[in-house]
Design a protein around this motif. Structure first.
Motif, PDB file in Angstrom:
ATOM      1  N   VAL A 174       0.874  -1.181   0.000  1.00 30.54           N
ATOM      2  CA  VAL A 174       0.000   0.000   0.000  1.00 30.54           C
ATOM      3  C   VAL A 174       0.905   1.223   0.000  1.00 30.54           C
ATOM      4  CG1 VAL A 174      -1.591   1.346   1.412  1.00 30.54           C
ATOM      5  CG2 VAL A 174      -1.963  -1.104   1.149  1.00 30.54           C
ATOM      6  N   SER A 175       0.602   2.173  -0.862  1.00 26.76           N
ATOM      7  CA  SER A 175       1.517   3.293  -1.034  1.00 26.76           C
ATOM      8  C   SER A 175       0.819   4.637  -0.834  1.00 26.76           C
ATOM      9  CB  SER A 175       2.151   3.217  -2.427  1.00 26.76           C
ATOM     10  OG  SER A 175       2.960   4.354  -2.661  1.00 26.76           O
ATOM     11  N   ASP A 176       1.138   5.295   0.244  1.00 25.19           N
ATOM     12  CA  ASP A 176       0.791   6.699   0.453  1.00 25.19           C
ATOM     13  C   ASP A 176      -0.692   6.983   0.206  1.00 25.19           C
ATOM     14  OD1 ASP A 176       1.471   9.250   1.219  1.00 25.19           O
ATOM     15  OD2 ASP A 176       1.867   9.906  -0.833  1.00 25.19           O
ATOM     16  N   ILE A 177      -1.532   6.250   0.880  1.00 27.62           N
ATOM     17  CA  ILE A 177      -2.981   6.394   0.684  1.00 27.62           C
ATOM     18  C   ILE A 177      -3.575   7.340   1.723  1.00 27.62           C
ATOM     19  CG2 ILE A 177      -5.175   5.157   0.979  1.00 27.62           C
ATOM     20  CD1 ILE A 177      -4.115   2.955  -0.707  1.00 27.62           C
ATOM     21  N   THR A 178      -4.382   8.268   1.255  1.00 28.99           N
ATOM     22  CA  THR A 178      -5.091   9.200   2.135  1.00 28.99           C
ATOM     23  C   THR A 178      -6.568   9.223   1.740  1.00 28.99           C
ATOM     24  OG1 THR A 178      -3.146  10.596   2.445  1.00 28.99           O
ATOM     25  CG2 THR A 178      -5.283  11.616   2.854  1.00 28.99           C
ATOM     26  N   PHE A 179      -7.433   9.017   2.711  1.00 27.66           N
ATOM     27  CA  PHE A 179      -8.872   9.199   2.464  1.00 27.66           C
ATOM     28  C   PHE A 179      -9.574   9.337   3.803  1.00 27.66           C
ATOM     29  CE2 PHE A 179      -8.398   4.541   2.636  1.00 27.66           C
ATOM     30  CZ  PHE A 179      -9.386   4.193   3.537  1.00 27.66           C
ATOM     31  N   ILE A 191      -8.498   0.900  -5.242  1.00 33.89           N
ATOM     32  CA  ILE A 191      -7.060   0.735  -5.023  1.00 33.89           C
ATOM     33  C   ILE A 191      -6.491  -0.102  -6.161  1.00 33.89           C
ATOM     34  CG2 ILE A 191      -5.292  -0.244  -3.509  1.00 33.89           C
ATOM     35  CD1 ILE A 191      -7.002   0.388  -1.144  1.00 33.89           C
ATOM     36  N   VAL A 192      -5.465   0.423  -6.791  1.00 38.45           N
ATOM     37  CA  VAL A 192      -4.786  -0.290  -7.877  1.00 38.45           C
ATOM     38  C   VAL A 192      -3.295  -0.254  -7.595  1.00 38.45           C
ATOM     39  CG1 VAL A 192      -4.406  -0.436 -10.363  1.00 38.45           C
ATOM     40  CG2 VAL A 192      -6.581   0.432  -9.501  1.00 38.45           C
ATOM     41  N   ASN A 193      -2.682  -1.420  -7.585  1.00 38.95           N
ATOM     42  CA  ASN A 193      -1.242  -1.529  -7.307  1.00 38.95           C
ATOM     43  C   ASN A 193      -0.851  -0.800  -6.020  1.00 38.95           C
ATOM     44  OD1 ASN A 193      -0.778  -3.041  -9.632  1.00 38.95           O
ATOM     45  ND2 ASN A 193      -0.558  -1.187 -10.876  1.00 38.95           N
ATOM     46  N   GLY A 194      -1.701  -0.911  -5.026  1.00 38.11           N
ATOM     47  CA  GLY A 194      -1.385  -0.331  -3.720  1.00 38.11           C
ATOM     48  C   GLY A 194      -1.630   1.154  -3.619  1.00 38.11           C
ATOM     49  N   LYS A 195      -2.106   1.756  -4.683  1.00 38.06           N
ATOM     50  CA  LYS A 195      -2.341   3.198  -4.653  1.00 38.06           C
ATOM     51  C   LYS A 195      -3.833   3.497  -4.805  1.00 38.06           C
ATOM     52  CE  LYS A 195       2.137   4.501  -6.422  1.00 38.06           C
ATOM     53  NZ  LYS A 195       2.909   5.077  -7.487  1.00 38.06           N
ATOM     54  N   LEU A 196      -4.244   4.595  -4.232  1.00 38.98           N
ATOM     55  CA  LEU A 196      -5.645   4.991  -4.358  1.00 38.98           C
ATOM     56  C   LEU A 196      -5.844   5.592  -5.752  1.00 38.98           C
ATOM     57  CD1 LEU A 196      -8.252   5.109  -2.685  1.00 38.98           C
ATOM     58  CD2 LEU A 196      -7.671   7.458  -2.109  1.00 38.98           C
ATOM     59  N   ALA A 197      -6.588   4.855  -6.598  1.00 42.21           N
ATOM     60  CA  ALA A 197      -6.766   5.301  -7.983  1.00 42.21           C
ATOM     61  C   ALA A 197      -7.963   6.223  -8.126  1.00 42.21           C
ATOM     62  CB  ALA A 197      -6.917   4.092  -8.903  1.00 42.21           C
ATOM     63  N   ALA A 198      -8.963   6.042  -7.277  1.00 43.08           N
ATOM     64  CA  ALA A 198     -10.147   6.905  -7.350  1.00 43.08           C
ATOM     65  C   ALA A 198     -10.870   6.841  -6.016  1.00 43.08           C
ATOM     66  CB  ALA A 198     -11.075   6.450  -8.470  1.00 43.08           C
ATOM     67  N   ALA A 199     -11.542   7.927  -5.684  1.00 43.49           N
ATOM     68  CA  ALA A 199     -12.323   7.958  -4.448  1.00 43.49           C
ATOM     69  C   ALA A 199     -13.477   8.923  -4.642  1.00 43.49           C
ATOM     70  CB  ALA A 199     -11.456   8.398  -3.272  1.00 43.49           C
ATOM     71  N   PRO A 247     -20.255   8.508   7.847  1.00 43.15           N
ATOM     72  CA  PRO A 247     -21.292   7.494   7.901  1.00 43.15           C
ATOM     73  C   PRO A 247     -21.929   7.233   6.536  1.00 43.15           C
ATOM     74  CG  PRO A 247     -21.469   8.909   9.802  1.00 43.15           C
ATOM     75  CD  PRO A 247     -20.399   9.504   8.925  1.00 43.15           C
ATOM     76  N   GLY A 248     -22.330   5.982   6.323  1.00 45.75           N
ATOM     77  CA  GLY A 248     -22.854   5.560   5.031  1.00 45.75           C
ATOM     78  C   GLY A 248     -22.021   4.388   4.531  1.00 45.75           C
ATOM     79  N   VAL A 249     -22.385   3.909   3.350  1.00 51.47           N
ATOM     80  CA  VAL A 249     -21.697   2.727   2.824  1.00 51.47           C
ATOM     81  C   VAL A 249     -20.700   3.125   1.739  1.00 51.47           C
ATOM     82  CG1 VAL A 249     -21.984   0.463   1.762  1.00 51.47           C
ATOM     83  CG2 VAL A 249     -23.768   1.351   3.271  1.00 51.47           C
ATOM     84  N   THR A 250     -19.494   2.668   1.869  1.00 54.79           N
ATOM     85  CA  THR A 250     -18.451   2.905   0.877  1.00 54.79           C
ATOM     86  C   THR A 250     -17.905   1.559   0.425  1.00 54.79           C
ATOM     87  OG1 THR A 250     -17.832   4.959   1.974  1.00 54.79           O
ATOM     88  CG2 THR A 250     -16.225   4.034   0.440  1.00 54.79           C
ATOM     89  N   ALA A 251     -17.687   1.418  -0.851  1.00 53.46           N
ATOM     90  CA  ALA A 251     -17.124   0.167  -1.373  1.00 53.46           C
ATOM     91  C   ALA A 251     -15.628   0.341  -1.605  1.00 53.46           C
ATOM     92  CB  ALA A 251     -17.811  -0.216  -2.669  1.00 53.46           C
ATOM     93  N   LEU A 252     -14.884  -0.679  -1.213  1.00 56.24           N
ATOM     94  CA  LEU A 252     -13.444  -0.697  -1.451  1.00 56.24           C
ATOM     95  C   LEU A 252     -13.193  -1.678  -2.592  1.00 56.24           C
ATOM     96  CD1 LEU A 252     -10.577   0.132  -0.518  1.00 56.24           C
ATOM     97  CD2 LEU A 252     -10.658  -1.761   1.097  1.00 56.24           C
ATOM     98  N   LEU A 253     -12.764  -1.141  -3.715  1.00 58.50           N
ATOM     99  CA  LEU A 253     -12.623  -1.954  -4.923  1.00 58.50           C
ATOM    100  C   LEU A 253     -11.171  -2.027  -5.377  1.00 58.50           C
ATOM    101  CD1 LEU A 253     -15.565  -0.350  -6.942  1.00 58.50           C
ATOM    102  CD2 LEU A 253     -15.673  -2.366  -5.476  1.00 58.50           C
ATOM    103  N   GLY A 254     -10.906  -3.041  -6.160  1.00 59.68           N
ATOM    104  CA  GLY A 254      -9.563  -3.167  -6.722  1.00 59.68           C
ATOM    105  C   GLY A 254      -9.347  -4.585  -7.198  1.00 59.68           C
TER     106      GLY A 254
END
Lengths: 324, 252
Positions: A35-40, A219-227, A44-51
Motif C-alpha cells: 500500500v503506497s501513500d494512501i489518504t482518504f 485501489i490499484v497496485n497499492g495506490k488509491l486510484a479513485a475515491a 457514515p454511510g456505505v463505501t465500497a473498497l474496490l480493486g
C-alpha cells in the motif's frame, strides 16, 4: 435479512469529523510495496473498497482494524489510533475474509462468545438478535463445521454485528452467498448505512456493489486510484471514449451521418437476430455526442427510438480507473 | 448451548474456546499417549526382577522419563498449539479485535494449556505409582505427593515458556524440541551454571527436596525457597514477553 438490527448506531464518543481518517498510509514488505501513500476519509454511510486481486484491499482493511501496523502514516477511527487502543473495538466490527472459524462451536455459541468478548451487557440476547439479523436462528444450534460457505459468511457478519458497532469493515461479505442471501446481505448493508453507521465493504462483485454503495475507493497496485461518488467519477470519464447504443429509423443512413460528427470516433451496425438493426457509437466526447445526436437526427429526418449508454455502470468506472 | 458451556464461555471465553479446540484436535491425543508411557515402566517393574524398592523405582521413572522428556514435550505440544494453530488459520482475528487485554488472552490460553497438560500427566503419574506400589501404596504416598507437586511446578513453568516461544518464533514446536534436548537435557547437565536457567533442574530439585529420601539425590539441588520463586520468575518473564509480543505482532 431480518430487520432486528439496532435502529441507530451507538454513539461512542463526542468525535466530530470523519469516522475513519487515513493519512498517507503505506505498507511495505521489504522491497515490496503493498500500500503506497494512501489518504482518504470516510463518513457514515456505505463505501465500497474496490480493486483487482492483490491490489492491497485486504491489507488496507487489516490496517484499518489494527491487525497490521502501517509502515508509514496514520489511521484513526472516531479520532483514535487503531493500534494499541483495545477499547475502540467496542465500536468497530470486522467481517474477515478468511473462511476458518471454530468448527466445534455452534453458530449460537460462536455469536455468544463474540458477545461475551465484546463485553455487551446481555450477551445471550445479543447473540439471539444477531442470529435473527443474519437469519441463522433455525441453524443456530448446528456446528459451524457443518455450515455451508454462505452460512459461515452470515455467521461472520452476525459476529461483527453482535455489539452494534458504529463502524463496520467487511472483507468480501458477499463471497459464497447464494443469490437470495446476497440480496438480503445487500439489503442489510444498505440498512446499516442508513442507520448512520460507517460501513466499508470490500468486494469483487461490482454489480452488487453498485446497489449498496454510492461512494467507492479504488485501489490499484497499492495506490488509491479513485475515491468518491462513482457516478461523479463516471461523469469525469465523459471525455473518454464511451459506447452508446442508438435505435432509429434508417440506421445505416443515420450511422453515415453520425460518423461526420466531431464527437463520434466510430460507428457500427449491430444486427441482433429477430431485432431491428441498431447503431453502436463509440463517442470520443460523450457529452458533446448527447448534445448533437438529436440535431443530426432532425437534420437527416430520422426518428430516434433510443439513445442508451452501454457502459454507464460501476463496472465501466472500475475498468476505466484500473486501466488508466 | 448447554448451561455449562454458556457459563464457562461467560467466565473464561478464551480458555473455554482453547479447551474445546484441544478436545477436537490431535494434540491432546498425543499428550494423552505420552502421559500414559510411564505406565509401561510400572508394568516392567511388576513383571521384572528389579531390586529397587517401589518408591525409589518410581522416583527414578519420574526424574528420568516424566521430568526429562514427557513433561516438557507434552507441555510443548499443547502450548504451541494454543496460539500457533489460531495464528496459522487466522482465527486469532476473532480474539484480538475485541476490547480484551492481551494479557488476559495470554493468561486464559495459559490456563487452558496448564489444565489440560497437568490433568493428562497426573493421570499417568498416579496410574504408574499405583502399578509400581501395589499393596505398599500407603508407605509410598510421599513420593507421589512430591511427584504431583513437582509436575505441577514443571507444567506451570514450561507452559509459560513455550507459550512465549510460540508467539516469538514461527516454528515453535521444532525450537521447543531443540530447547528441551539441547538446553534442558544436555547443556544444563554438563556445563556448570547453566542449570540456573533450566526449568528441569528446578523441577527435579522440588521433587528431591519434597521427597527428602537419601536414596534419591540430585547434584546442585536447589532449596525449595529458591526453586519456587525461580519458577515464578520464569513464568512472569514469559508472560511479559508473550503479552508484549501479542500486543505488537501483525496478524495477516
Amino acid at each position: 435479512m431480518a430487520t432486528s438490527a439496532a435502529p441507530t448506531a451507538p454513539t461512542s464518543t463526542e468525535h466530530q469529523g470523519p469516522t475513519i481518517q487515513v493519512t498517507q498510509v503505506s505498507k511495505f514488505y521489504g522491497d515490496v510495496v503493498a500500500v503506497s501513500d494512501i489518504t482518504f476519509s470516510l463518513a457514515p454511510g456505505v463505501t465500497a473498497l474496490l480493486g483487482p486481486n492483490g491490489a492491497g484491499k485486504s491489507t488496507m482493511l487489516e490496517m484499518l482494524t489494527g491487525l497490521l501496523r502501517p509502515s508509514a502514516g496514520k489511521i484513526e477511527i472516531l479520532g483514535r489510533s487503531v493500534r494499541g487502543d483495545r477499547d475502540l473495538y467496542r465500536y468497530v466490527g470486522l467481517v474477515p475474509e478468511q473462511e476458518h472459524m471454530y468448527p466445534f462451536l455452534t453458530g449460537r455459541e460462536f455469536l455468544y462468545l463474540n458477545a461475551v468478548m465484546q463485553e455487551v451487557s446481555d450477551p445471550e440476547a445479543a447473540a439471539q438478535r444477531s442470529l435473527e439479523t443474519v437469519e441463522l436462528t433455525e441453524d443456530g444450534d448446528r456446528k459451524l463445521g457443518g455450515y455451508s460457505k454462505g452460512m459461515r459468511q452470515r455467521a461472520k457478519i452476525g459476529a461483527a454485528l453482535v455489539h452494534d458497532p458504529q463502524v463496520l469493515l467487511m472483507d468480501e461479505p458477499l463471497s459464497g452467498t447464494d443469490p437470495l442471501q446476497r440480496l438480503r446481505t445487500i439489503e442489510l448493508i444498505q440498512r446499516l448505512g442508513d442507520q448512520g453507521r460507517t460501513v466499508l465493504v470490500s468486494s469483487h462483485v461490482l454489480d452488487e456493489v453498485e446497489r449498496f454503495a454510492d461512494r467507492i475507493l479504488v485501489i490499484v497496485n497499492g495506490k488509491l486510484a479513485a475515491a468518491g461518488d462513482f457516478r461523479a467519477i463516471r461523469e469525469r470519464m465523459d471525455e473518454q471514449a464511451s459506447k452508446i447504443r442508438v435505435r432509429s429509423t434508417e440506421p445505416r443512413r443515420f450511422a453515415s451521418a453520425l460518423i461526420q460528427d466531431d464527437s463520434v470516433a466510430a460507428v457500427s451496425i449491430v444486427t441482433d437476430e429477430g431485432a431491428e438493426p441498431s447503431i453502436r457509437v463509440e463517442a470520443s466526447n460523450v457529452r458533446a455526442f448527447y448534445r448533437s445526436v438529436a440535431a443530426v437526427a432532425a437534420r437527416e429526418d430520422i426518428t430516434l427510438y433510443e439513445v442508451a449508454a452501454l457502459d454507464d455502470s460501476l463496472t465501466s468506472v472500475f475498468t476505466y480507473v484500473v486501466g488508466r | 448451548m448447554s448451561n455449562m458451556t454458556r457459563s464457562l464461555i461467560a467466565l473464561l471465553p478464551v480458555s473455554t474456546l482453547t479447551l474445546l479446540q484441544f478436545s477436537s484436535g490431535k494434540a491432546i491425543r498425543f499428550v494423552a499417549f505420552f502421559s500414559a508411557l510411564p505406565i509401561l515402566f510400572g508394568a516392567i517393574y511388576r513383571v521384572g526382577d528389579i531390586d529397587d524398592s517401589p518408591d525409589v523405582f518410581f522416583a527414578g521413572v519420574v526424574l528420568s522419563t516424566v521430568f526429562g522428556t514427557l513433561l516438557p514435550i507434552a507441555t510443548l505440544i499443547l502450548a504451541t498449539s494454543a496460539f500457533r494453530d489460531e495464528i496459522d488459520d487466522r482465527t486469532m482475528v476473532y480474539l484480538v479485535i475485541k476490547p480484551v487485554s492481551r494479557f488476559r488472552i495470554v493468561a486464559e490460553k495459559y490456563l487452558a494449556v496448564t489444565e489440560s497438560t497437568i490433568l493428562a500427566l497426573w493421570l499417568g503419574v498416579i496410574a504408574t505409582w499405583i502399578i509400581i506400589s501395589g499393596t505398599s501404596m500407603p508407605d509410598t504416598i510421599e513420593v507421589l505427593v512430591a511427584a504431583i507437586v513437582a509436575t505441577l511446578a514443571g507444567v506451570a513453568a514450561y507452559s509459560a515458556v513455550f507459550i512465549a516461544v510460540s508467539l516469538l518464533v514461527p516454528r515453535a514446536l521444532i525450537v521447543g524440541i531443540l530447547y528441551t534436548i539441547i538446553w534442558e537435557s544436555l547443556l544444563s547437565r554438563f556445563i556448570p551454571g547453566v542449570w540456573t536457567l533450566s526449568v528441569r533442574h528446578y523441577v527435579d530439585s522440588i521433587f528431591v527436596r519434597l521427597y527428602n529420601d537419601p536414596g534419591v539425590t540430585l547434584d546442585n539441588s536447589v532449596q525449595l525457597y529458591a526453586a519456587f520463586p525461580a519458577i515464578l520468575i520464569m513464568i512472569g518473564l514469559s508472560f511479559g514477553l508473550a503479552t508484549l509480543r501479542l500486543r505488537t505482532m501483525d496478524f495477516e
